[in-house]
Design an enzyme around this catalytic site. Structure first.
Site, PDB file in Angstrom:
ATOM      1  N   CYS A 295       0.827  -1.209   0.000  1.00 57.39           N
ATOM      2  CA  CYS A 295       0.000   0.000   0.000  1.00 57.39           C
ATOM      3  C   CYS A 295       0.861   1.257   0.000  1.00 57.39           C
ATOM      4  CB  CYS A 295      -0.961   0.025   1.185  1.00 57.39           C
ATOM      5  SG  CYS A 295      -2.135   1.369   1.011  1.00 57.39           S
TER       6      CYS A 295
ATOM      7  N   CYS B  99      -4.871   2.595  -5.738  1.00 58.95           N
ATOM      8  CA  CYS B  99      -4.449   3.177  -4.467  1.00 58.95           C
ATOM      9  C   CYS B  99      -5.428   4.264  -4.055  1.00 58.95           C
ATOM     10  CB  CYS B  99      -3.044   3.757  -4.653  1.00 58.95           C
ATOM     11  SG  CYS B  99      -2.384   4.511  -3.183  1.00 58.95           S
TER      12      CYS B  99
END
Length: 332
Positions: free
Chosen positions: A146, A327
């Site tokens: 992430c 994202c």
């Protein structure tokens, strides 16, 4: 990644004998840890018993994988010894390696050095208690899961400081080894407005390499325009970072790894480049794309199709992973 692959494979062919080797008692939904760190989500709700998530009809081997013997189609485990396979899917994710930044092992999780990657509740405690001074947010030079999380928590913390009326007493800095806040231009332009909105200082080409938890100083290598490097010291009252990350040691030190220590797979078929009956996906895979859950969602059908085609027709299928990732960036 492993659970999703097993579930989709089981759905397509119920006659297959599928096992998942997984040592953990609980599964944590880590995307929510950013929100836990910002005080807007309950940590307890991110935890579920692993047994509830193993697909029905799939054997759960509660054990640690410790190594590979691919020439003999066998996997080494801590408790169960060698386990044989016809096809192997390697998806153990990655591990946090604090040893890659000097002083981080000693400092992380204590006082005002925090990370949503390791202890989001402590992160919220640090954010909540900060009344004034320097808040530094940063990320390492290694790949991380992430990629947006280190800046997401910076925005959420800034929003909290503003809401509490202490924003004018806190200097927020986001330092990154990268060249820009985000690689995609339209997103970058939006995020630059967010940085302005929070009066946040952005420092590019700043790679953290050392932290002194007692003196509350973080050290960065700053790459300058002429290619030379200088050491920059930053005094902090709060320090948040995504810690350095790597493939688990049993993958990194195996013959299945590439030069960087990640699983050596074809970037389209996700098939191992040396052993055609081994596939890899998720964070452990050596792919030129971001390590996210969204990427896994697009990788799994490729692996499932390729293995089923190999079983039925002795050749892999036509499905191909195109590098998709995603994202979502929470800014307030």
């Amino acid at each position: 990644a492993g659970i999703m692959t097993a579930a989709q494979m089981r759905r397509k062919d119920r006659s297959l004998d599928i096992a998942i080797i997984e040592p953990a008692e609980y599964h944590f939904y880590q995307p929510a840890w950013t929100l836990v760190g910002a005080g807007t989500f309950d940590y307890g709700k991110t935890r579920k018993p692993m047994g509830d998530l193993i697909p029905k009809g799939v054997t759960w081997i509660k054990d640690y994988a410790t190594g590979f013997d691919p020439k003999n189609n066998s996997l080494k485990t801590k408790e169960n010894g060698a386990i044989g396979y016809d096809y192997l899917v390697v998806a153990p994710g990655l591990v946090v390696d604090t040893s890659l930044i000097e002083g981080l092992t000693e400092a992380l999780g204590k006082g005002n050095v925090c990370s949503i990657y390791t202890d989001p509740e402590h992160t919220w405690e640090v954010i909540r208690n900060l009344k004034e001074g320097n808040a530094i947010f940063t990320q390492p030079t290694t790949p991380i899961k992430c990629g947006g999380a280190p800046q997401k928590i910076a925005y959420l913390a800034s929003h909290h400081f503003k809401k509490r009326g202490v924003a004018d007493k806190i200097n927020v800095t986001f330092a990154t080894p990268g060249s820009v806040i985000f690689g995609v231009k339209p997103v970058r332009e939006t995020l630059e407005k967010v940085l302005d909105r929070y009066n946040m200082t952005f420092k590019a080409f700043h790679a953290p390499f050392k932290i002194d938890g007692d003196k509350q100083i973080a050290y960065f290598k700053h790459k300058m325009d002429d290619g030379t490097e200088e050491v920059v010291e930053m005094k902090y009252d709060m320090f948040h970072l995504a810690p350095p990350q790597a493939a688990p040691e049993f993958v990194r030190k195996s013959e299945l790894a590439n030069e960087g220590g990640w699983l050596k797979v074809d970037k389209h078929s996700l098939q191992h480049l040396d052993y055609p009956n081994i596939f890899g996906l998720g964070d452990v895979a050596g792919l030129p794309t971001a390590k996210t859950g969204a990427a896994i969602r697009k990788q799994v059908p490729v692996v499932v199709d390729n293995i089923l085609q190999l079983i039925d027709h002795q050749k892999k299928g036509d499905k191909s992973y195109n590098g998709y990732s995603s994202c979502p960036l929470v800014t307030a």
